[in-house]
Design an enzyme around this catalytic site. Structure first.
Site, PDB file in Angstrom:
ATOM      1  N   CYS A 182      -2.060  -2.811   7.626  1.00  0.00           N
ATOM      2  CA  CYS A 182      -1.935  -3.723   6.477  1.00  0.00           C
ATOM      3  C   CYS A 182      -0.650  -4.545   6.483  1.00  0.00           C
ATOM      4  O   CYS A 182      -0.678  -5.712   6.082  1.00  0.00           O
ATOM      5  CB  CYS A 182      -2.117  -2.947   5.185  1.00  0.00           C
ATOM      6  N   LYS A 191      -7.126  -4.972  -3.088  1.00  0.00           N
ATOM      7  CA  LYS A 191      -7.896  -5.513  -1.960  1.00  0.00           C
ATOM      8  C   LYS A 191      -8.804  -4.432  -1.404  1.00  0.00           C
ATOM      9  O   LYS A 191      -8.550  -3.248  -1.590  1.00  0.00           O
ATOM     10  CB  LYS A 191      -6.939  -6.016  -0.882  1.00  0.00           C
ATOM     11  N   HIS A 202     -17.527   2.932   0.670  1.00  0.00           N
ATOM     12  CA  HIS A 202     -17.101   1.668   1.298  1.00  0.00           C
ATOM     13  C   HIS A 202     -17.478   1.625   2.780  1.00  0.00           C
ATOM     14  O   HIS A 202     -17.465   2.663   3.462  1.00  0.00           O
ATOM     15  CB  HIS A 202     -15.583   1.511   1.142  1.00  0.00           C
ATOM     16  N   ASP A 248       0.781  -1.245   0.000  1.00  0.00           N
ATOM     17  CA  ASP A 248       0.000   0.000   0.000  1.00  0.00           C
ATOM     18  C   ASP A 248       0.813   1.296   0.000  1.00  0.00           C
ATOM     19  O   ASP A 248       0.494   2.227   0.754  1.00  0.00           O
ATOM     20  CB  ASP A 248      -0.965   0.007   1.209  1.00  0.00           C
ATOM     21  N   ASP A 283      -4.600  -0.797  -1.866  1.00  0.00           N
ATOM     22  CA  ASP A 283      -5.895  -0.654  -1.201  1.00  0.00           C
ATOM     23  C   ASP A 283      -6.832  -0.025  -2.243  1.00  0.00           C
ATOM     24  O   ASP A 283      -6.474   0.987  -2.872  1.00  0.00           O
ATOM     25  CB  ASP A 283      -5.684   0.279   0.009  1.00  0.00           C
TER      26      ASP A 283
END
Ligand code: VGL
Ligand code: ZN
Length: 201
Positions: free
Chosen positions: A155, A110, A56, A12, A50
Protein backbone atom coordinates in the site's frame (compact mmCIF):
# COMPACT_ATOMS: atom_id res chain seq x y z
CA UNK A 1 7.66 20.04 7.91
CA UNK A 2 4.86 22.54 8.27
CA UNK A 3 4.61 24.04 4.79
CA UNK A 4 1.04 24.80 3.81
CA UNK A 5 1.42 22.79 0.62
CA UNK A 6 2.56 19.61 2.35
CA UNK A 7 0.59 16.62 3.66
CA UNK A 8 1.54 13.52 5.62
CA UNK A 9 -0.19 10.37 4.37
CA UNK A 10 -0.29 7.61 7.01
CA UNK A 11 -1.06 4.32 5.29
CA UNK A 12 -3.03 1.50 6.94
CA UNK A 13 -1.71 1.56 10.54
CA UNK A 14 -4.42 -0.93 11.50
CA UNK A 15 -4.48 -3.84 13.95
CA UNK A 16 -4.51 -6.51 11.25
CA UNK A 17 -1.15 -5.28 9.88
CA UNK A 18 0.44 -5.16 13.34
CA UNK A 19 1.85 -8.13 15.29
CA UNK A 20 -0.95 -10.60 16.13
CA UNK A 21 -3.09 -9.22 13.32
CA UNK A 22 -4.52 -11.35 10.52
CA UNK A 23 -1.94 -10.07 8.00
CA UNK A 24 0.79 -9.14 10.45
CA UNK A 25 3.69 -7.13 9.07
CA UNK A 26 6.89 -7.80 11.03
CA UNK A 27 7.66 -4.84 13.29
CA UNK A 28 4.44 -3.11 12.26
CA UNK A 29 3.84 -1.49 15.64
CA UNK A 30 7.42 -0.21 15.99
CA UNK A 31 6.69 2.72 13.68
CA UNK A 32 3.76 4.17 15.61
CA UNK A 33 5.60 6.43 18.07
CA UNK A 34 7.61 7.97 15.25
CA UNK A 35 4.49 8.51 13.16
CA UNK A 36 2.79 10.25 16.10
CA UNK A 37 5.77 12.60 16.39
CA UNK A 38 5.71 13.33 12.66
CA UNK A 39 1.95 14.03 12.81
CA UNK A 40 2.48 16.50 15.65
CA UNK A 41 4.84 18.46 13.37
CA UNK A 42 2.61 18.35 10.27
CA UNK A 43 -0.19 20.76 9.36
CA UNK A 44 -2.19 18.30 7.25
CA UNK A 45 -2.43 14.59 8.03
CA UNK A 46 -4.48 12.06 6.06
CA UNK A 47 -4.97 8.49 7.28
CA UNK A 48 -5.87 5.58 5.03
CA UNK A 49 -7.82 2.56 6.21
CA UNK A 50 -8.03 -0.75 4.37
CA UNK A 51 -11.76 -1.50 4.58
CA UNK A 52 -13.00 -4.73 3.02
CA UNK A 53 -16.47 -6.27 3.09
CA UNK A 54 -16.45 -9.89 4.33
CA UNK A 55 -15.96 -12.29 1.42
CA UNK A 56 -13.82 -9.73 -0.44
CA UNK A 57 -12.32 -10.97 -3.72
CA UNK A 58 -8.76 -10.40 -2.44
CA UNK A 59 -9.29 -12.98 0.32
CA UNK A 60 -7.97 -16.49 -0.39
CA UNK A 61 -11.02 -17.80 1.46
CA UNK A 62 -13.20 -16.47 -1.37
CA UNK A 63 -11.45 -18.71 -3.96
CA UNK A 64 -11.93 -22.47 -3.82
CA UNK A 65 -8.63 -24.35 -3.62
CA UNK A 66 -6.53 -21.21 -3.08
CA UNK A 67 -4.31 -20.38 -0.14
CA UNK A 68 -3.11 -17.03 1.22
CA UNK A 69 -0.28 -15.58 -0.89
CA UNK A 70 -1.31 -17.53 -4.03
CA UNK A 71 -1.84 -15.44 -7.16
CA UNK A 72 -5.01 -15.22 -9.24
CA UNK A 73 -5.91 -13.43 -12.45
CA UNK A 74 -8.57 -10.78 -11.91
CA UNK A 75 -10.25 -8.83 -14.75
CA UNK A 76 -7.84 -5.97 -13.90
CA UNK A 77 -4.69 -8.16 -13.77
CA UNK A 78 -2.76 -10.40 -11.38
CA UNK A 79 -3.79 -10.22 -7.74
CA UNK A 80 -2.16 -11.68 -4.61
CA UNK A 81 -4.64 -13.49 -2.37
CA UNK A 82 -4.49 -12.52 1.29
CA UNK A 83 -5.73 -13.94 4.56
CA UNK A 84 -9.07 -12.35 5.53
CA UNK A 85 -8.10 -8.95 6.96
CA UNK A 86 -9.45 -5.46 7.71
CA UNK A 87 -13.09 -6.51 7.51
CA UNK A 88 -15.31 -3.42 7.83
CA UNK A 89 -16.12 -2.66 11.45
CA UNK A 90 -13.91 -5.41 12.89
CA UNK A 91 -11.25 -4.90 15.55
CA UNK A 92 -8.66 -5.85 12.94
CA UNK A 93 -9.75 -2.97 10.72
CA UNK A 94 -9.48 -0.45 13.56
CA UNK A 95 -6.46 1.83 13.76
CA UNK A 96 -3.83 0.62 16.21
CA UNK A 97 -4.71 2.01 19.65
CA UNK A 98 -1.29 3.68 19.88
CA UNK A 99 -1.83 5.79 16.78
CA UNK A 100 -2.88 9.34 17.61
CA UNK A 101 -5.76 9.55 15.17
CA UNK A 102 -6.90 12.88 16.68
CA UNK A 103 -4.40 14.56 14.36
CA UNK A 104 -6.07 13.28 11.20
CA UNK A 105 -8.01 15.77 9.08
CA UNK A 106 -9.16 13.20 6.54
CA UNK A 107 -9.58 9.43 6.59
CA UNK A 108 -9.66 7.63 3.23
CA UNK A 109 -11.19 4.16 3.21
CA UNK A 110 -10.31 1.85 0.34
CA UNK A 111 -10.91 -1.71 -0.81
CA UNK A 112 -14.64 -1.56 -0.07
CA UNK A 113 -15.76 -2.76 -3.51
CA UNK A 114 -16.13 -6.55 -3.33
CA UNK A 115 -14.70 -7.18 -6.79
CA UNK A 116 -11.57 -5.01 -6.76
CA UNK A 117 -8.69 -4.66 -4.31
CA UNK A 118 -7.17 -1.28 -3.54
CA UNK A 119 -3.60 -0.90 -2.35
CA UNK A 120 -3.09 2.72 -3.35
CA UNK A 121 -4.53 5.67 -1.48
CA UNK A 122 -5.39 7.19 -4.90
CA UNK A 123 -6.63 4.40 -7.19
CA UNK A 124 -7.98 0.91 -6.79
CA UNK A 125 -6.01 -1.96 -8.33
CA UNK A 126 -7.83 -1.50 -11.66
CA UNK A 127 -5.76 1.71 -11.79
CA UNK A 128 -8.79 3.79 -12.85
CA UNK A 129 -11.30 3.86 -9.97
CA UNK A 130 -10.38 6.90 -7.87
CA UNK A 131 -10.62 7.06 -4.08
CA UNK A 132 -11.15 10.84 -4.11
CA UNK A 133 -7.87 11.65 -2.32
CA UNK A 134 -6.41 13.48 -5.32
CA UNK A 135 -9.39 15.82 -5.46
CA UNK A 136 -9.13 16.51 -1.73
CA UNK A 137 -5.41 17.28 -1.89
CA UNK A 138 -5.86 19.47 -4.99
CA UNK A 139 -8.58 21.49 -3.30
CA UNK A 140 -6.29 22.04 -0.34
CA UNK A 141 -3.41 23.12 -2.58
CA UNK A 142 -1.17 20.27 -1.47
CA UNK A 143 1.84 19.62 -3.71
CA UNK A 144 4.24 17.58 -1.56
CA UNK A 145 3.51 14.33 0.24
CA UNK A 146 5.34 12.42 2.93
CA UNK A 147 4.24 8.80 3.18
CA UNK A 148 4.66 6.35 6.06
CA UNK A 149 2.91 3.19 7.26
CA UNK A 150 2.16 -0.37 6.20
CA UNK A 151 3.14 -2.11 4.13
CA UNK A 152 6.15 -0.54 2.37
CA UNK A 153 5.99 -2.87 -0.64
CA UNK A 154 2.21 -2.84 -1.15
CA UNK A 155 0.00 0.00 0.00
CA UNK A 156 2.80 2.50 0.66
CA UNK A 157 4.59 1.78 -2.64
CA UNK A 158 1.40 1.83 -4.74
CA UNK A 159 0.39 5.11 -3.10
CA UNK A 160 3.82 6.64 -3.66
CA UNK A 161 3.90 5.55 -7.33
CA UNK A 162 0.43 6.93 -8.00
CA UNK A 163 1.29 10.14 -6.14
CA UNK A 164 4.40 10.65 -8.27
CA UNK A 165 2.42 9.90 -11.44
CA UNK A 166 -0.15 12.52 -10.42
CA UNK A 167 2.64 15.09 -10.09
CA UNK A 168 3.18 15.26 -6.32
CA UNK A 169 6.65 15.56 -4.87
CA UNK A 170 6.64 12.29 -2.87
CA UNK A 171 8.94 11.23 -0.04
CA UNK A 172 8.65 7.83 1.64
CA UNK A 173 10.21 7.70 5.11
CA UNK A 174 11.37 4.09 5.11
CA UNK A 175 12.20 4.02 8.81
CA UNK A 176 8.49 4.67 9.51
CA UNK A 177 7.32 1.85 7.22
CA UNK A 178 7.51 -1.93 7.48
CA UNK A 179 7.27 -4.44 4.60
CA UNK A 180 5.52 -7.73 3.87
CA UNK A 181 8.35 -8.72 1.46
CA UNK A 182 6.79 -11.50 -0.64
CA UNK A 183 9.36 -12.95 -3.08
CA UNK A 184 11.54 -9.86 -3.27
CA UNK A 185 8.61 -7.45 -3.41
CA UNK A 186 10.37 -4.95 -1.14
CA UNK A 187 13.42 -4.62 -3.37
CA UNK A 188 11.21 -4.43 -6.48
CA UNK A 189 9.08 -1.71 -4.90
CA UNK A 190 12.17 0.30 -3.94
CA UNK A 191 13.53 0.16 -7.50
CA UNK A 192 10.15 1.19 -8.94
CA UNK A 193 9.76 4.05 -6.49
CA UNK A 194 13.25 5.39 -7.23
CA UNK A 195 12.65 5.14 -10.99
CA UNK A 196 9.41 7.08 -10.55
CA UNK A 197 11.25 9.90 -8.79
CA UNK A 198 10.03 9.10 -5.28
CA UNK A 199 12.52 10.15 -2.58
CA UNK A 200 13.31 7.31 -0.17
CA UNK A 201 14.35 9.03 3.04
C1 VGL B 1 -2.18 -4.21 2.26
C2 VGL B 1 -2.25 -6.33 1.41
C3 VGL B 1 -3.63 -6.31 1.42
C4 VGL B 1 -1.33 -3.07 2.73
C5 VGL B 1 -3.55 -4.17 2.26
O1 VGL B 1 -1.84 -2.23 3.53
O2 VGL B 1 -0.16 -2.99 2.33
N1 VGL B 1 -1.53 -5.28 1.82
N2 VGL B 1 -4.26 -5.22 1.85
ZN1 ZN C 1 -6.39 -5.33 2.04
Amino acid sequence: MSAANHALIVIDVQNDFCPEGALAVAGGSEIIAGINTLMSETACTVLTQDWHPSGHSSFASSHAGKAPFDMVEMPYGPQVLWPDHCVQGSEGAAFHAGLNTDRAQMIVRKGFRPEVDSYSAFFENDKTTATGLHGYLQERGIKALTMVGLATDFCVAYSALDGARLGYDVTVVESLCRAIDLDGSLQAARVQMREAGVTLA
